[in-house]
Scaffold this motif. Structure first.
Motif, mmCIF file in Angstrom:
data_model
loop_
_atom_site.group_PDB
_atom_site.id
_atom_site.type_symbol
_atom_site.label_atom_id
_atom_site.label_comp_id
_atom_site.label_asym_id
_atom_site.label_seq_id
_atom_site.Cartn_x
_atom_site.Cartn_y
_atom_site.Cartn_z
ATOM 1 N N PRO A 1 12.755 -24.164 22.401
ATOM 2 C CA PRO A 1 13.769 -23.632 21.487
ATOM 3 C C PRO A 1 14.959 -24.583 21.355
ATOM 4 O O PRO A 1 15.232 -25.398 22.246
ATOM 5 C CB PRO A 1 14.198 -22.320 22.158
ATOM 6 N N VAL A 2 15.664 -24.458 20.262
ATOM 7 C CA VAL A 2 16.890 -25.221 20.061
ATOM 8 C C VAL A 2 17.938 -24.714 21.053
ATOM 9 O O VAL A 2 18.181 -23.506 21.148
ATOM 10 C CB VAL A 2 17.400 -25.068 18.618
ATOM 11 N N SER A 3 18.545 -25.621 21.804
ATOM 12 C CA SER A 3 19.529 -25.207 22.804
ATOM 13 C C SER A 3 20.369 -26.411 23.206
ATOM 14 O O SER A 3 20.041 -27.557 22.873
ATOM 15 C CB SER A 3 18.839 -24.632 24.048
ATOM 16 N N ASP A 4 21.443 -26.134 23.968
ATOM 17 C CA ASP A 4 22.173 -27.242 24.563
ATOM 18 C C ASP A 4 21.461 -27.654 25.860
ATOM 19 O O ASP A 4 20.479 -27.035 26.280
ATOM 20 C CB ASP A 4 23.638 -26.875 24.811
ATOM 21 N N ALA A 5 21.980 -28.690 26.509
ATOM 22 C CA ALA A 5 21.305 -29.240 27.684
ATOM 23 C C ALA A 5 21.227 -28.234 28.829
ATOM 24 O O ALA A 5 20.228 -28.182 29.551
ATOM 25 C CB ALA A 5 22.028 -30.510 28.143
ATOM 26 N N ASN A 6 22.246 -27.414 28.996
ATOM 27 C CA ASN A 6 22.258 -26.455 30.097
ATOM 28 C C ASN A 6 21.200 -25.374 29.934
ATOM 29 O O ASN A 6 20.741 -24.793 30.925
ATOM 30 C CB ASN A 6 23.641 -25.795 30.219
ATOM 31 N N ALA A 7 20.827 -25.090 28.693
ATOM 32 C CA ALA A 7 19.868 -24.016 28.421
ATOM 33 C C ALA A 7 18.490 -24.556 28.036
ATOM 34 O O ALA A 7 17.667 -23.806 27.530
ATOM 35 C CB ALA A 7 20.407 -23.115 27.314
ATOM 36 N N ARG A 8 18.254 -25.844 28.286
ATOM 37 C CA ARG A 8 16.944 -26.411 27.936
ATOM 38 C C ARG A 8 15.842 -25.644 28.671
ATOM 39 O O ARG A 8 15.912 -25.434 29.871
ATOM 40 C CB ARG A 8 16.893 -27.896 28.288
ATOM 41 N N ARG A 9 14.817 -25.217 27.945
ATOM 42 C CA ARG A 9 13.782 -24.362 28.515
ATOM 43 C C ARG A 9 12.474 -24.520 27.757
ATOM 44 O O ARG A 9 12.437 -25.115 26.670
ATOM 45 C CB ARG A 9 14.232 -22.895 28.489
ATOM 46 N N VAL A 10 11.429 -23.964 28.339
ATOM 47 C CA VAL A 10 10.092 -23.987 27.747
ATOM 48 C C VAL A 10 9.655 -22.539 27.543
ATOM 49 O O VAL A 10 9.656 -21.751 28.492
ATOM 50 C CB VAL A 10 9.087 -24.712 28.655
ATOM 51 N N GLU A 11 9.294 -22.205 26.324
ATOM 52 C CA GLU A 11 8.795 -20.866 26.021
ATOM 53 C C GLU A 11 7.273 -20.881 26.016
ATOM 54 O O GLU A 11 6.653 -21.600 25.219
ATOM 55 C CB GLU A 11 9.312 -20.387 24.661
ATOM 56 N N ASN A 12 6.668 -20.110 26.902
ATOM 57 C CA ASN A 12 5.217 -19.945 26.929
ATOM 58 C C ASN A 12 4.873 -18.769 26.021
ATOM 59 O O ASN A 12 5.206 -17.617 26.313
ATOM 60 C CB ASN A 12 4.743 -19.681 28.359
ATOM 61 N N ARG A 13 4.178 -19.043 24.906
ATOM 62 C CA ARG A 13 3.894 -18.033 23.898
ATOM 63 C C ARG A 13 2.481 -17.442 24.025
ATOM 64 O O ARG A 13 2.060 -16.663 23.181
ATOM 65 C CB ARG A 13 4.093 -18.629 22.503
ATOM 66 N N LEU A 14 1.772 -17.799 25.086
ATOM 67 C CA LEU A 14 0.396 -17.326 25.235
ATOM 68 C C LEU A 14 0.266 -15.935 25.860
ATOM 69 O O LEU A 14 -0.648 -15.191 25.498
ATOM 70 C CB LEU A 14 -0.413 -18.328 26.069
ATOM 71 N N PRO A 15 1.101 -15.528 26.824
ATOM 72 C CA PRO A 15 0.856 -14.238 27.478
ATOM 73 C C PRO A 15 0.884 -13.072 26.501
ATOM 74 O O PRO A 15 1.680 -13.050 25.555
ATOM 75 C CB PRO A 15 2.009 -14.128 28.480
ATOM 76 N N SER A 16 0.016 -12.111 26.732
ATOM 77 C CA SER A 16 0.020 -10.890 25.932
ATOM 78 C C SER A 16 0.747 -9.794 26.692
ATOM 79 O O SER A 16 0.929 -9.863 27.907
ATOM 80 C CB SER A 16 -1.413 -10.467 25.582
ATOM 81 N N SER A 17 1.167 -8.777 25.958
ATOM 82 C CA SER A 17 2.004 -7.749 26.577
ATOM 83 C C SER A 17 1.222 -6.837 27.518
ATOM 84 O O SER A 17 1.822 -6.047 28.244
ATOM 85 C CB SER A 17 2.702 -6.904 25.502
#
Length: 479
Positions: free
Chosen positions: A367-383
């Protein structure tokens, strides 16, 4: 009561995310000692307490007792077999790697007092507490979901790291259905009409279920659970709740409790809330996206960013680990036959192991973020995934990437769902990949892998006993 269009406020006592409150007796969630627990229960006139723990499916299991018994050093135990039965309650046949405990001896429940809260939908004053599970000799039971997640977090801790996560949980509201042979359909909202699809981010779509959502907020506030935002998703009567970022065990606890809360709120209005990955044919599936970052324990800095704000080696190696290992851990993120109905092209769901910057067609989105909030979103898990196991799997794959220096591919600039499917296409294939990855014993343990794989194969066999409408429609008169 906050508006449903804004972030609701909760007590500063809400979970350990805000640390232990200075006045635990007035805490909505959690105390630190048994003495405080007794005072907390008396102050609320609590009559009964539910001691619960998640099984492999994430279903609450446990015991209810009078509050006086709870605070009198009563021993709590469950049989080990509850971690070896399928979602339908069947017990699979033993195999070389899937074995039952010879005596079916007890496992002990140890209440985690930081999770103590009221049960707001009960008419009698009732409390609940999530329990850890230990063996008779006092050792942590290595195959229970909360302990599997904790063991992964210990691997990070040994390196001086601490993961931070933020889950997003999608679910459907559906009309009551007492005959499983009939398809599900959306409930009627306050307009008196069943809501249609195409309502992504619609405020009117949320307002169709105003009173129910008010109850979700009220129930959550009383339990000290923190909702960040709530939106209407693309499917008909499909909603999404986003949780504030924090410690993985605490966030898994919150997802565990939110599922129960949302179901109870829906039942008040004569409808169901379902976390099935694909409840309705032709509609979008429900995901549990996981935002992940890692901080340095000693400094509190995000290790995904260098001091100058650029992305670090650890950031790229974490992505590399997600790409390399998550497909083999997919059965912990997509645990049922139905989960793989969601993982299909053209359904707003990634079917790849690609990554990209702000690219929702990739499995791993930055996601778009600043350096402190840099992260990876895993979009594979189902609910439908057990939140403890989904977080454990995703974080373990990132840890393997960071510790083994796995390099990622180049980021995907365009749509990533237009080629071949890069993931297991079904439950049995996913189970085999879990068993065949040698590095997974290091992070999950051999006993957990054997038990989990055995249960999943047992669930597949019970599924194969069911004759589907597709078979009756196309095979009955044509073959």
């Amino acid at each position: 009561m906050p508006s449903k269009k804004t972030t609701p406020k909760t007590s500063g006592a809400a979970s350990k995310l805000a640390s232990v409150p200075p006045d635990p007796i007035n805490s909505k969630r959690g105390v630190t000692t048994w003495k405080e627990a007794a005072q907390w229960l008396r102050a609320r006139g609590i009559e009964d307490i539910e001691c619960i723990t998640p099984d492999l499916a994430g279903v609450p299991r446990g015991k209810m007792m009078p509050s006086s018994k709870f605070t009198s050093n009563t021993s709590l135990a469950l049989p080990s077999a509850i971690y070896r039965h399928t979602i339908s309650g069947d017990y699979p046949e033993e195999t070389e790697n899937f074995r039952y405990e010879a005596r079916d001896s007890d496992l002990k429940l140890v209440p985690d007092l930081s999770t103590l809260s009221v049960v707001p939908w009960e008419t009698d004053p009732t409390a609940q507490v999530i329990c850890d599970v230990i063996s008779a000799d006092g050792a942590e039971c290595p195959y229970t979901p909360r302990n599997v997640l904790k063991s992964v977090l210990n691997l990070y801790r040994e390196r001086g790291w601490k993961p931070v996560v933020a889950p997003e949980i999608e679910f459907y509201l559906v009309a009551k259905n007492d005959d499983p042979d009939y398809p599900l359909h959306p409930p009627k909202g306050r307009s008196g009409r069943a809501i249609l699809g195409g309502q992504g981010y619609s405020i009117a779509g949320i307002n169709e279920f105003d009173e129910l959502i008010d109850d979700i907020y009220h129930f959550s506030e009383k339990q000290g659970l923190e909702i960040d935002t709530l939106i209407h998703e693309e499917g008909p009567a499909q909603l999404e709740i986003n949780l504030r970022h924090g410690d993985p065990v605490e966030l898994a606890d919150q997802v565990f409790m939110f599922k129960r809360t949302i179901r109870e709120a829906a039942m008040k209005y004569g409808i169901y809330a379902t976390f099935m990955a694909k409840p309705m044919q032709g509609q979008a599936g429900s995901a549990m996206h996981i935002h992940q970052s890692v901080v340095d324990i000693s400094t509190g800095k995000n290790v995904f960013s260098n001091p100058d704000g650029t992305a670090s080696r650890e950031f790229f190696h974490f992505i590399g680990g997600q790409q390399k290992y998550v497909p083999s851990a997919l059965v912990m993120l997509a645990p049922y036959v139905n989960s793989y109905r969601r993982l299909t092209p053209d359904m707003s769901c990634p079917v790849n192991n690609a990554w990209g910057y702000d690219n929702r067609t990739t499995a791993f989105r930055i996601p778009v973020s600043d350096a402190n909030a840099r992260r990876v979103e895993n979009r594979l898990p189902s609910s439908d995934a057990n939140p403890y196991l989904a977080l454990a799997a995703s974080l373990a794959c990132g840890w393997l990437g960071m510790t083994k220096g796995v390099e990622p591919t180049a980021p995907t600039e365009d749509a990533a769902n237009e080629g071949s499917i890069d993931l297991p296409r079904g439950l049995l294939e996913a189970v085999s990949l879990l068993e065949d990855e040698p590095h997974f014993e290091e992070v999950f343990g051999r006993e957990f892998i054997g038990i989990y794989a055995g249960v999943k194969r047992g669930e597949f066999e019970t599924f194969m006993q069911v004759i589907s409408p597709w078979e009756r429609e196309f095979l009955l008169l044509n073959v």
